[in-house]
Write an enzyme that holds these catalytic residues in place. Structure first.
Site, PDB file in Angstrom:
ATOM      1  CE  LYS A 194      34.446  45.925  -9.039  1.00  0.00           C
ATOM      2  NZ  LYS A 194      35.157  44.727  -9.488  1.00  0.00           N
ATOM      3  CE  LYS A 247      37.411  48.466  -9.416  1.00  0.00           C
ATOM      4  NZ  LYS A 247      37.491  47.093  -9.814  1.00  0.00           N
TER       5      LYS A 247
HETATM    6  C1  PBG Z   1      36.930  42.561 -11.970  1.00  0.00           C
HETATM    7  C2  PBG Z   1      37.573  43.871 -11.755  1.00  0.00           C
HETATM    8  C3  PBG Z   1      37.215  45.067 -12.399  1.00  0.00           C
HETATM    9  C4  PBG Z   1      38.168  46.003 -12.032  1.00  0.00           C
HETATM   10  C5  PBG Z   1      39.062  45.373 -11.149  1.00  0.00           C
HETATM   11  N1  PBG Z   1      38.661  44.046 -10.976  1.00  0.00           N
HETATM   12  C6  PBG Z   1      36.180  45.366 -13.406  1.00  0.00           C
HETATM   13  C7  PBG Z   1      34.759  45.167 -13.122  1.00  0.00           C
HETATM   14  O1  PBG Z   1      34.321  44.983 -12.000  1.00  0.00           O
HETATM   15  O2  PBG Z   1      34.031  45.155 -14.110  1.00  0.00           O
HETATM   16  C8  PBG Z   1      38.174  47.398 -12.549  1.00  0.00           C
HETATM   17  C9  PBG Z   1      39.462  48.111 -12.520  1.00  0.00           C
HETATM   18  C10 PBG Z   1      39.587  49.314 -13.344  1.00  0.00           C
HETATM   19  O3  PBG Z   1      38.663  49.827 -14.008  1.00  0.00           O
HETATM   20  O4  PBG Z   1      40.703  49.831 -13.320  1.00  0.00           O
HETATM   21  N2  PBG Z   1      36.227  41.975 -10.988  1.00  0.00           N
END
Ligand code: PBG
Length: 324
Positions: A194, A247
């Protein structure tokens, strides 16, 4: 003499014959944004077509999704500001929005796979995925809370828990915690690679979960790093994850490709909010065609090696697949 590559492109049947990638409704996971209350639906300005809805309204959407053949949803709660504190305590409330929703969705749709996000940012007044103390996100303290959060989700019927926090060691700790409580069949889909991406903006608007101070660079991966992303993929596999998320997806297809070769686990591409919103905005302006770009974006993730895709286009894509 030269090779005539166009021989294999000369008509639709031969093109179909040599087609390498296909996408099916079985591959899609539909995200839903939940709010407390009844009969309410709130528009998310930066994500045209996507709404925060109360459970009764979301159940209607889940029904449409199930009818179209969608097998899995992932739940994101928008928690009221007054319930947020520095410890994300609401994340452990068994009467909270997520446990209630899991139970009700399972009751109405027993076969629908329910995935929950395990992290503290929707619950935390700092807007961080973990506990913030003196400017530092505490790793091990956060992991302890995430283990309890994951067990509560499992207890209420979540099929898969998805830790999205990027703390070190959380996959193995969550696995142990689940197993200790007898939740052997609850799978872990970890957000393994991520990135600290700027593409999460619309999602944070949807949940009002923007970090109040600093950024997430001390836990999420530097977008410039490929080798480090593969390291995280391998670590989460070794720690016992069942499925691995990369992601965002589109800007990171190189990571999806290598992950699918380096690991034998299913790779999940998460097409995040910013990727969705960019396509929607350009389509709205008439610069691109919504359906064909949506399809091409999702197919590129499959081509790169993803088995599964989390996408805000899930319902739209399922409708398009049904039509064709
Ligand atoms: C939170 C989380 C996030 C997303 C999914 N779970 C945001 C972040 O890490 O700030 C992002 C998903 C998206 O932008 O569609 N832990």
């Amino acid at each position: 003499m030269f090779i005539r590559g166009r021989r294999l492109r000369q008509n639709q049947n031969i093109r179909n014959l040599v087609e390498e990638t296909s996408i099916s409704v079985n591959d899609l996971i539909m995200p839903i944004f939940l709010i407390e209350g009844k009969n309410k639906s709130e528009k998310i300005d930066s994500m045209p077509g996507i709404y925060r809805k109360t459970l009764d309204k979301q159940l209607e959407d889940i029904k449409s999704a199930a009818k179209l053949g969608i097998n899995a949803i992932i739940i994101f709660p928008a928690i009221k500001e007054k319930l947020k504190d520095p410890f994300g305590k609401e994340a452990l409330n068994k009467k909270g929005l997520v446990p209630k929703a899991i139970k009700a969705i399972k009751k109405a749709f027993p076969k629908m796979l329910i995935i929950t996000d395990v992290a503290l940012d929707p619950y935390n007044s700092d807007g961080h995925d973990g506990i913030l103390k003196d400017g530092e996100i505490l790793n091990d303290k956060t992991v302890e809370i995430l283990c309890r959060q994951a067990c509560i989700h499992a207890e209420f019927g979540a099929d898969i828990v998805a830790p999205s926090d990027m703390m070190d060691g959380r996959v193995v700790k969550i696995r142990q915690a689940l197993d200790r409580k007898g939740f052997h069949n609850t799978a872990i889909m970890s957000y393994a690679a991520k990135f600290a991406s700027s593409l999460y903006g619309p999602f944070r608007e949807a949940l009002n979960s923007e970090p109040k101070s600093g950024d997430k660079k001390s836990y999420q991966i530097n977008p410039k790093n490929y080798r480090e992303a593969i390291k995280e993929i391998l670590l989460d596999e070794a720690e016992g994850a069942d499925l691995l998320i990369v992601k965002p997806a589109s800007f990171y297809l190189d990571v999806i490709r290598t992950s699918s070769e380096a690991s034998v686990l299913p790779i999940v591409a998460y097409q995040v909010s910013g990727e969705y919103s960019m396509i929607k905005a350009a389509a709205k302006n008439g610069y691109i065609d919504n359906d064909s770009v949506m399809k091409e974006s999702l197919e590129s993730m499959k081509r790169a090696g993803a088995t599964i895709i989390i996408t805000y286009f899930a319902l739209e894509m399922a409708r398009l697949l049904k039509k064709n």
